[in-house]
Scaffold this motif. Structure first.
Motif, PDB file in Angstrom:
ATOM      1  N   VAL A   1      36.063  10.515  16.052  1.00  0.00           N
ATOM      2  CA  VAL A   1      36.297  11.121  17.359  1.00  0.00           C
ATOM      3  C   VAL A   1      35.492  12.412  17.452  1.00  0.00           C
ATOM      4  O   VAL A   1      35.553  13.258  16.551  1.00  0.00           O
ATOM      5  CB  VAL A   1      37.796  11.412  17.589  1.00  0.00           C
ATOM      6  CG1 VAL A   1      38.006  12.031  18.961  1.00  0.00           C
ATOM      7  CG2 VAL A   1      38.612  10.134  17.457  1.00  0.00           C
TER       8      VAL A   1
ATOM      9  N   THR B   1      38.098   5.273  12.407  1.00  0.00           N
ATOM     10  CA  THR B   1      37.819   5.824  13.737  1.00  0.00           C
ATOM     11  C   THR B   1      37.141   7.173  13.588  1.00  0.00           C
ATOM     12  O   THR B   1      37.465   7.952  12.680  1.00  0.00           O
ATOM     13  CB  THR B   1      39.112   5.980  14.558  1.00  0.00           C
ATOM     14  OG1 THR B   1      39.803   4.737  14.591  1.00  0.00           O
ATOM     15  CG2 THR B   1      38.795   6.410  15.983  1.00  0.00           C
TER      16      THR B   1
ATOM     17  N   LYS C   1      41.488  18.702  26.087  1.00  0.00           N
ATOM     18  CA  LYS C   1      40.862  17.531  26.698  1.00  0.00           C
ATOM     19  C   LYS C   1      40.470  16.483  25.661  1.00  0.00           C
ATOM     20  O   LYS C   1      40.159  15.345  26.027  1.00  0.00           O
ATOM     21  CB  LYS C   1      39.635  17.951  27.511  1.00  0.00           C
ATOM     22  CG  LYS C   1      38.542  18.608  26.692  1.00  0.00           C
ATOM     23  CD  LYS C   1      37.392  19.033  27.602  1.00  0.00           C
ATOM     24  CE  LYS C   1      36.273  19.705  26.810  1.00  0.00           C
ATOM     25  NZ  LYS C   1      35.159  20.132  27.699  1.00  0.00           N
ATOM     26  N   ARG C   2      40.496  16.831  24.374  1.00  0.00           N
ATOM     27  CA  ARG C   2      40.206  15.860  23.305  1.00  0.00           C
ATOM     28  C   ARG C   2      41.481  15.345  22.639  1.00  0.00           C
ATOM     29  O   ARG C   2      41.417  14.537  21.720  1.00  0.00           O
ATOM     30  CB  ARG C   2      39.319  16.502  22.238  1.00  0.00           C
ATOM     31  CG  ARG C   2      38.070  17.166  22.760  1.00  0.00           C
ATOM     32  CD  ARG C   2      37.032  16.167  23.180  1.00  0.00           C
ATOM     33  NE  ARG C   2      35.810  16.828  23.633  1.00  0.00           N
ATOM     34  CZ  ARG C   2      34.719  16.195  24.033  1.00  0.00           C
ATOM     35  NH1 ARG C   2      34.714  14.881  24.047  1.00  0.00           N
ATOM     36  NH2 ARG C   2      33.658  16.868  24.441  1.00  0.00           N
TER      37      ARG C   2
ATOM     38  N   GLN D   1      45.528   9.145  19.204  1.00  0.00           N
ATOM     39  CA  GLN D   1      45.695   7.696  19.065  1.00  0.00           C
ATOM     40  C   GLN D   1      45.471   7.221  17.624  1.00  0.00           C
ATOM     41  O   GLN D   1      46.341   6.575  17.034  1.00  0.00           O
ATOM     42  CB  GLN D   1      44.744   6.965  20.017  1.00  0.00           C
ATOM     43  CG  GLN D   1      44.957   7.261  21.487  1.00  0.00           C
ATOM     44  CD  GLN D   1      46.106   6.479  22.094  1.00  0.00           C
ATOM     45  OE1 GLN D   1      46.518   5.459  21.585  1.00  0.00           O
ATOM     46  NE2 GLN D   1      46.635   6.968  23.188  1.00  0.00           N
TER      47      GLN D   1
ATOM     48  N   GLU E   1      33.895  17.059  14.435  1.00  0.00           N
ATOM     49  CA  GLU E   1      34.315  15.664  14.540  1.00  0.00           C
ATOM     50  C   GLU E   1      35.592  15.442  13.748  1.00  0.00           C
ATOM     51  O   GLU E   1      35.936  16.225  12.853  1.00  0.00           O
ATOM     52  CB  GLU E   1      33.225  14.724  14.033  1.00  0.00           C
ATOM     53  CG  GLU E   1      31.990  14.672  14.900  1.00  0.00           C
ATOM     54  CD  GLU E   1      31.007  13.626  14.423  1.00  0.00           C
ATOM     55  OE1 GLU E   1      31.007  12.511  14.981  1.00  0.00           O
ATOM     56  OE2 GLU E   1      30.252  13.921  13.491  1.00  0.00           O
TER      57      GLU E   1
ATOM     58  N   GLN F   1      47.836   1.217  22.635  1.00  0.00           N
ATOM     59  CA  GLN F   1      47.943   2.442  23.429  1.00  0.00           C
ATOM     60  C   GLN F   1      49.211   3.184  23.037  1.00  0.00           C
ATOM     61  O   GLN F   1      50.235   2.559  22.751  1.00  0.00           O
ATOM     62  CB  GLN F   1      47.961   2.125  24.920  1.00  0.00           C
ATOM     63  CG  GLN F   1      47.850   3.315  25.837  1.00  0.00           C
ATOM     64  CD  GLN F   1      46.419   3.747  26.074  1.00  0.00           C
ATOM     65  OE1 GLN F   1      45.505   2.936  25.987  1.00  0.00           O
ATOM     66  NE2 GLN F   1      46.215   5.019  26.374  1.00  0.00           N
TER      67      GLN F   1
ATOM     68  N   ASP G   1      44.134  13.348  23.554  1.00  0.00           N
ATOM     69  CA  ASP G   1      44.495  11.931  23.622  1.00  0.00           C
ATOM     70  C   ASP G   1      43.592  11.069  22.753  1.00  0.00           C
ATOM     71  O   ASP G   1      44.055  10.135  22.087  1.00  0.00           O
ATOM     72  CB  ASP G   1      44.447  11.446  25.072  1.00  0.00           C
ATOM     73  CG  ASP G   1      45.545  12.065  25.926  1.00  0.00           C
ATOM     74  OD1 ASP G   1      46.572  12.469  25.340  1.00  0.00           O
ATOM     75  OD2 ASP G   1      45.376  12.162  27.154  1.00  0.00           O
ATOM     76  N   ASP G   2      42.283  11.379  22.753  1.00  0.00           N
ATOM     77  CA  ASP G   2      41.362  10.603  21.931  1.00  0.00           C
ATOM     78  C   ASP G   2      41.651  10.764  20.443  1.00  0.00           C
ATOM     79  O   ASP G   2      41.529   9.809  19.668  1.00  0.00           O
ATOM     80  CB  ASP G   2      39.915  11.022  22.216  1.00  0.00           C
ATOM     81  CG  ASP G   2      39.494  10.701  23.642  1.00  0.00           C
ATOM     82  OD1 ASP G   2      40.087   9.775  24.228  1.00  0.00           O
ATOM     83  OD2 ASP G   2      38.587  11.377  24.161  1.00  0.00           O
ATOM     84  N   ALA G   3      42.043  11.983  20.026  1.00  0.00           N
ATOM     85  CA  ALA G   3      42.302  12.225  18.610  1.00  0.00           C
ATOM     86  C   ALA G   3      43.684  11.754  18.182  1.00  0.00           C
ATOM     87  O   ALA G   3      43.874  11.317  17.042  1.00  0.00           O
ATOM     88  CB  ALA G   3      42.142  13.719  18.310  1.00  0.00           C
TER      89      ALA G   3
END
Length: 384
Positions: A20, A18, A87-88, A94, A27, A116, A90-92
């Protein structure tokens, strides 16, 4: 999408699962065994890569209004933390949670993926495509967790309340209950129900319950057949004298023929459509062009006398000058005024052009300074 050279050198032969985006050129790269945080060159730091192993005993998160921190605790080896924009988060988080669960052996290594991960205050609820992982406490995950495999789940229900919704998971005949906020209840319901149904190959919870009921009925029937004694020794005082051949009936053989039907193919007739002649269209176009040329010639001839007469009148007017009369013609006066106005306009235009160049130079400096301030603010928000 290519990777920075410094990241490629750290990765080696390991594949990236992944990737992100953290803002700017920063990144996060997640592999099966570790997480790499890449920081591009900026005002506060040089280009760098930080490495975090997934073999952690605890994973925790501290979330602020603008910045968040993800900490990995390695027991006796200490802990490591990296910062990122809230704000980043949740994306990171997971892929990091997925990597930690896989490294700890909570999930299988043969392709099990995280669907999830939900964080509800003191409850972390993780859904994969094969199980549910629940952890209660301030940490997102540690060794004190509970996991329920979908293979052992026989029912799933949701009980709505005024503030929270209760998830009722029946595992091996025992109910496991936990509450989630109503704001996230719908998303949890959709993700959990879909993962469970996909695992069992059904389209809805109703079909899942029917499948479980059939499986339960088949299991009870098998238990009854195993407990029933079907031995028959026949009649008479000596059971051993019974002829075993009399206790069974020969099955009747039956043959079955199938009817075949042949369908005669149908044919469809094709209809031909006629098109107009291209040569006739071309001829019509040529005639139209000839008529247009003739009309233009006639109009030109009609306008020629008027043009000659106008030219003669202008020539006659030039002969009526004021030479030797002592008076200045209006044309000469207007020419002088025009020359003076042109000179004033040229001076004013030059002054305006000079001022415009000064303003543009100042605007460029302000724009450059604003970009530097915005870059500095962005780097501070990203946890530099």
């Amino acid at each position: 999408m290519s990777q920075p050279e410094i990241v490629q050198s750290v990765l080696g032969e390991e594949d990236v699962v992944t990737r992100v985006h953290l803002g700017g050129e920063d990144e996060l790269f997640v592999t099966p065994t570790r997480t790499l945080v890449y920081r591009a060159e900026g005002l506060l730091s040089d280009e760098s890569v930080d490495e975090f192993s997934h073999a952690a005993e605890q994973l925790s998160v501290k979330e602020g209004r603008r910045k968040a921190k993800i900490s990995l605790d390695y027991g006796l080896d200490g802990s490591e933390t990296f910062s990122l924009s809230t704000k980043r988060l949740d994306d990171a988080l997971q892929p990091v949670v997925e990597g930690v669960l896989s490294a700890a052996g909570v999930t299988d290594e043969d392709g099990e993926r995280l669907v999830q991960a939900f964080r509800f205050s003191e409850l972390t609820f993780v859904i994969t495509d094969a199980r549910v992982v629940r952890h209660i406490g301030s940490a997102v995950w540690d060794e004190d967790y509970e996991a329920y495999r979908f293979a052992d789940v026989t029912d799933l229900e949701f009980e709505s309340g005024s503030v929270a919704t209760t998830v009722v998971l029946t595992v091996n005949g025992r109910q496991e209950r936990f509450k989630i906020p109503n704001e996230q209840a719908r998303l949890v319901r959709e993700k959990l129900a879909r993962a469970l149904c996909d695992y069992h190959g059904v389209g809805s919870l109703e079909e899942f319950r029917v499948q479980m009921e059939k499986a339960r009925a088949n299991a009870e029937s098998a238990d009854d057949d195993a407990g029933r004694d079907n031995t028959d020794f026949g009649a008479g005082p000596d059971p051993l004298s019974a002829n075993p051949g009399e206790l069974s009936d020969e099955p009747a053989n039956a043959t079955r023929s199938e009817d075949s039907a042949s369908a005669e193919p149908t044919q469809q007739a094709a209809r031909n459509q006629s098109t107009g002649s291209a040569e006739a269209a071309a001829a019509t176009g040529a005639v139209a062009e000839a008529k247009a040329a003739e009309a233009a010639t006639t109009q030109s001839a009609a306008e020629s006398p008027a043009a000659e007469q106008s030219s003669g009148n202008v020539a006659g007017a030039d002969d009526l000058g004021f030479e030797g009369s002592g008076f200045e013609s209006a044309a000469e006066s207007e020419a002088g005024d025009t020359a003076t106005a042109d000179a004033d306009y040229a001076a004013l235009a030059a002054e305006v052009e000079s001022l415009r160049e000064v303003v543009e130079a100042q605007s460029e400096q302000i724009r450059h300074q604003q970009e530097l301030v915005e870059q500095l603010i962005e780097e501070l928000r990203r946890g530099r």
